[in-house]
Design an enzyme around this catalytic site. Sequence first.
Site, PDB file in Angstrom:
ATOM      1  N   GLY A 142       0.697  -1.073   0.056  1.00  0.00           N
ATOM      2  CA  GLY A 142      -0.046  -0.098   0.068  1.00  0.00           C
ATOM      3  C   GLY A 142       0.924   1.238   0.167  1.00  0.00           C
ATOM      4  N   LYS A 173      -5.065   5.685 -14.919  1.00  0.00           N
ATOM      5  CA  LYS A 173      -6.181   6.300 -14.262  1.00  0.00           C
ATOM      6  C   LYS A 173      -6.549   5.658 -13.085  1.00  0.00           C
ATOM      7  CE  LYS A 173     -10.253   8.005 -15.342  1.00  0.00           C
ATOM      8  NZ  LYS A 173     -10.339   9.440 -15.232  1.00  0.00           N
ATOM      9  N   TYR A 174      -7.079   6.816 -12.266  1.00  0.00           N
ATOM     10  CA  TYR A 174      -7.794   6.463 -10.971  1.00  0.00           C
ATOM     11  C   TYR A 174      -9.120   6.001 -10.782  1.00  0.00           C
ATOM     12  CZ  TYR A 174      -8.494   6.287  -5.807  1.00  0.00           C
ATOM     13  OH  TYR A 174      -9.105   6.192  -4.781  1.00  0.00           O
ATOM     14  N   LYS A 202      -5.637  -4.393   3.145  1.00  0.00           N
ATOM     15  CA  LYS A 202      -6.747  -5.250   3.249  1.00  0.00           C
ATOM     16  C   LYS A 202      -6.981  -5.409   4.754  1.00  0.00           C
ATOM     17  CE  LYS A 202      -5.647  -7.212  -0.941  1.00  0.00           C
ATOM     18  NZ  LYS A 202      -4.528  -8.263  -1.519  1.00  0.00           N
ATOM     19  N   GLU A 212      -4.313  -9.530  -9.040  1.00  0.00           N
ATOM     20  CA  GLU A 212      -5.219  -8.602  -8.665  1.00  0.00           C
ATOM     21  C   GLU A 212      -6.003  -7.752  -9.582  1.00  0.00           C
ATOM     22  OE1 GLU A 212      -3.422  -7.701  -4.055  1.00  0.00           O
ATOM     23  OE2 GLU A 212      -3.165  -6.310  -5.458  1.00  0.00           O
ATOM     24  N   ASN A 272       0.721 -10.769  -7.357  1.00  0.00           N
ATOM     25  CA  ASN A 272       1.509 -11.332  -6.075  1.00  0.00           C
ATOM     26  C   ASN A 272       2.100 -12.663  -6.262  1.00  0.00           C
ATOM     27  OD1 ASN A 272      -0.721  -9.339  -4.168  1.00  0.00           O
ATOM     28  ND2 ASN A 272       1.564  -8.831  -4.509  1.00  0.00           N
ATOM     29  N   ARG A 332       3.330 -15.195  -4.840  1.00  0.00           N
ATOM     30  CA  ARG A 332       3.507 -15.979  -3.390  1.00  0.00           C
ATOM     31  C   ARG A 332       2.154 -16.413  -3.033  1.00  0.00           C
ATOM     32  NH1 ARG A 332       1.093 -11.737  -0.730  1.00  0.00           N
ATOM     33  NH2 ARG A 332       1.783  -9.660  -1.163  1.00  0.00           N
ATOM     34  N   ARG A 389      -8.788  -9.718   9.737  1.00  0.00           N
ATOM     35  CA  ARG A 389      -7.561  -9.497   9.989  1.00  0.00           C
ATOM     36  C   ARG A 389      -7.562  -8.805  11.614  1.00  0.00           C
ATOM     37  NH1 ARG A 389      -3.247  -8.104   5.293  1.00  0.00           N
ATOM     38  NH2 ARG A 389      -4.406  -9.273   3.541  1.00  0.00           N
TER      39      ARG A 389
HETATM   40  P1  ADP Z   1       0.160  -2.670  -2.995  1.00  0.00           P
HETATM   41  O1  ADP Z   1       1.196  -3.536  -3.952  1.00  0.00           O
HETATM   42  O2  ADP Z   1       1.063  -1.668  -2.469  1.00  0.00           O
HETATM   43  O3  ADP Z   1      -0.656  -3.306  -2.253  1.00  0.00           O
HETATM   44  P2  ADP Z   1      -1.591  -2.401  -5.383  1.00  0.00           P
HETATM   45  O4  ADP Z   1      -1.200  -1.973  -6.611  1.00  0.00           O
HETATM   46  O5  ADP Z   1      -2.093  -3.988  -5.135  1.00  0.00           O
HETATM   47  O6  ADP Z   1      -0.511  -1.985  -4.156  1.00  0.00           O
HETATM   48  O7  ADP Z   1      -3.139  -1.349  -4.940  1.00  0.00           O
HETATM   49  C1  ADP Z   1      -3.516  -1.338  -3.347  1.00  0.00           C
HETATM   50  C2  ADP Z   1      -4.614  -0.875  -3.255  1.00  0.00           C
HETATM   51  O8  ADP Z   1      -4.687   0.662  -3.913  1.00  0.00           O
HETATM   52  C3  ADP Z   1      -6.024  -1.475  -4.193  1.00  0.00           C
HETATM   53  O9  ADP Z   1      -6.623  -2.428  -3.678  1.00  0.00           O
HETATM   54  C4  ADP Z   1      -6.682  -0.088  -4.524  1.00  0.00           C
HETATM   55  O10 ADP Z   1      -7.597   0.084  -3.246  1.00  0.00           O
HETATM   56  C5  ADP Z   1      -6.045   1.019  -4.305  1.00  0.00           C
HETATM   57  N1  ADP Z   1      -5.463   1.226  -6.094  1.00  0.00           N
HETATM   58  C6  ADP Z   1      -4.486   0.703  -6.716  1.00  0.00           C
HETATM   59  N2  ADP Z   1      -4.688   1.394  -8.199  1.00  0.00           N
HETATM   60  C7  ADP Z   1      -5.733   1.930  -8.214  1.00  0.00           C
HETATM   61  C8  ADP Z   1      -6.384   2.639  -9.223  1.00  0.00           C
HETATM   62  N3  ADP Z   1      -6.085   2.638 -10.529  1.00  0.00           N
HETATM   63  N4  ADP Z   1      -7.599   3.197  -9.144  1.00  0.00           N
HETATM   64  C9  ADP Z   1      -8.233   3.175  -7.942  1.00  0.00           C
HETATM   65  N5  ADP Z   1      -7.382   2.386  -6.724  1.00  0.00           N
HETATM   66  C10 ADP Z   1      -6.503   1.810  -6.970  1.00  0.00           C
END
Ligand code: ADP
Length: 454
Positions: A165, A201-202, A237, A275, A290, A292, A337
Amino acid sequence: MFKKILIANRGEIALRIIQACKELGIQTVAVYSTADRDSLHVTYADEDVCIGPPPSKQSYLNISSIISAAEITGADAVHPGYGFLAENAHFAEVLSECKIGWIGPRPEVIRLMGDKAKARQTAKAAGVPVLPGSQDPLQSVEEAVSLAAEVGYPVILKASAGGGGRGMRIVHAEEDLAGQFAAAQNEAEKAFGDGSIYVEKYLTEPRHIEFQVFGDHHGRVVHLGERECSIQRRHQKLIEESPSPAMTPELREEMGAAAVRLCEAVGYENAGTIEFLLDSDGRFYFMEMNTRIQVEHPVTEMVTGMDLVKMQIEVAVGRPLEIPNGLKPRGHAIECRVNSENPDTFAPSPGPLKTFHLPGGPGTRVDTHGYEDYVIPPYYDSLVAKLIVHDRTRDYAIARMCRALDFFVVEGIQTSIPLHRRILRDPDFVAGRLSTRFMERFLQREGRSGDGGK
Ligand code: ADP
């Protein structure tokens, strides 16, 4: 079959791996830092080796100490668990040079998928949808500005080497981009020793849905269905479930096929997770892989009846997967958790477990390294236990989780149990109206800090 496995980890996952080894008749070696001398993984392993002082860099991340421990004890394979060295391709290579087995995918695949920007390109090339954004890591702010204008705000800046995160910045308008770009680069450099970042894009209201995948050494890749992990705070999470309340058989088929296609494209072996983000229109996008076992693997175990850790070991010795295609989940599983943290501020709360009473009963599982009088050290992550329930339907599973949370008594430290109790009774949660912004809204409704979903 392996005769002796060294577990390069600690906490509940180290115990989980010991359980799998015992059932397979494999001897176990625990490694531990001086802070973990009294840990259950040390108690339950057949042998144990101290690998250094408390800081992870000097113990659980110390490759040479761990290799020495494997050599001294004659371990023929290493299981890395999650976190620490689990996604460290160099570690997997060193083990192979030392002729010690590695329970995970090939190092080059770990390296490829561990670079989020490269993983995005690989997914795109395999015909898996990705969010609009950069093809390669960004070279300059100007490039970020022009790409962001193309895909439209809001956008998210992400560290190629990111994880846990960290290293993500949401940008809502062009005037904020330069500042956030510098901050993201800086943060990525500090946290991961690699400042490269990319933009995509978010999505404002997505669900986080991930697929459990498994590949064997004979070219077969299968998926074991999905997990919904939208309940997050600070991109981490908190509650996971399987199946996802948003899933239909058709969507599962489509997303599962995409996950398998990507794994086949890279020749994936062992357990992994793809994911995705799912938007409100039912479109899905690859986010990351991931390479693992995941913290949340038990919800998949509960609905498939399979032991994923045993399967990891069996696949690593070359056994073919014995899973039928098109496996259907049975019932519904939820995981909470339980972290040692302040339930309002999420600040860590290490210390002694004065009372530690675990819930039991039908369909209830607790994966934990905790016990009464155990002292949670301040050096590692705050996960103390995973409470998992399984029942016929989601409604039944929620009721079972509420009961199990009420019977879980922890004194001496603060935990996330009170927060879980409130979430499980929330009307939106009960109705399955989930998104990664759920926690932010939930905390705002409760009049608490609104940064939970940031
Ligand atoms: P990490 O590897 O640090 O866990 P992730 O790429 O898996 O990072 O992203 C973690 C969380 O961030 C996602 O579950 C989601 O909630 C948020 N997120 C990541 N990318 C986006 C995106 N493009 N748009 C909206 N939320 C995102």
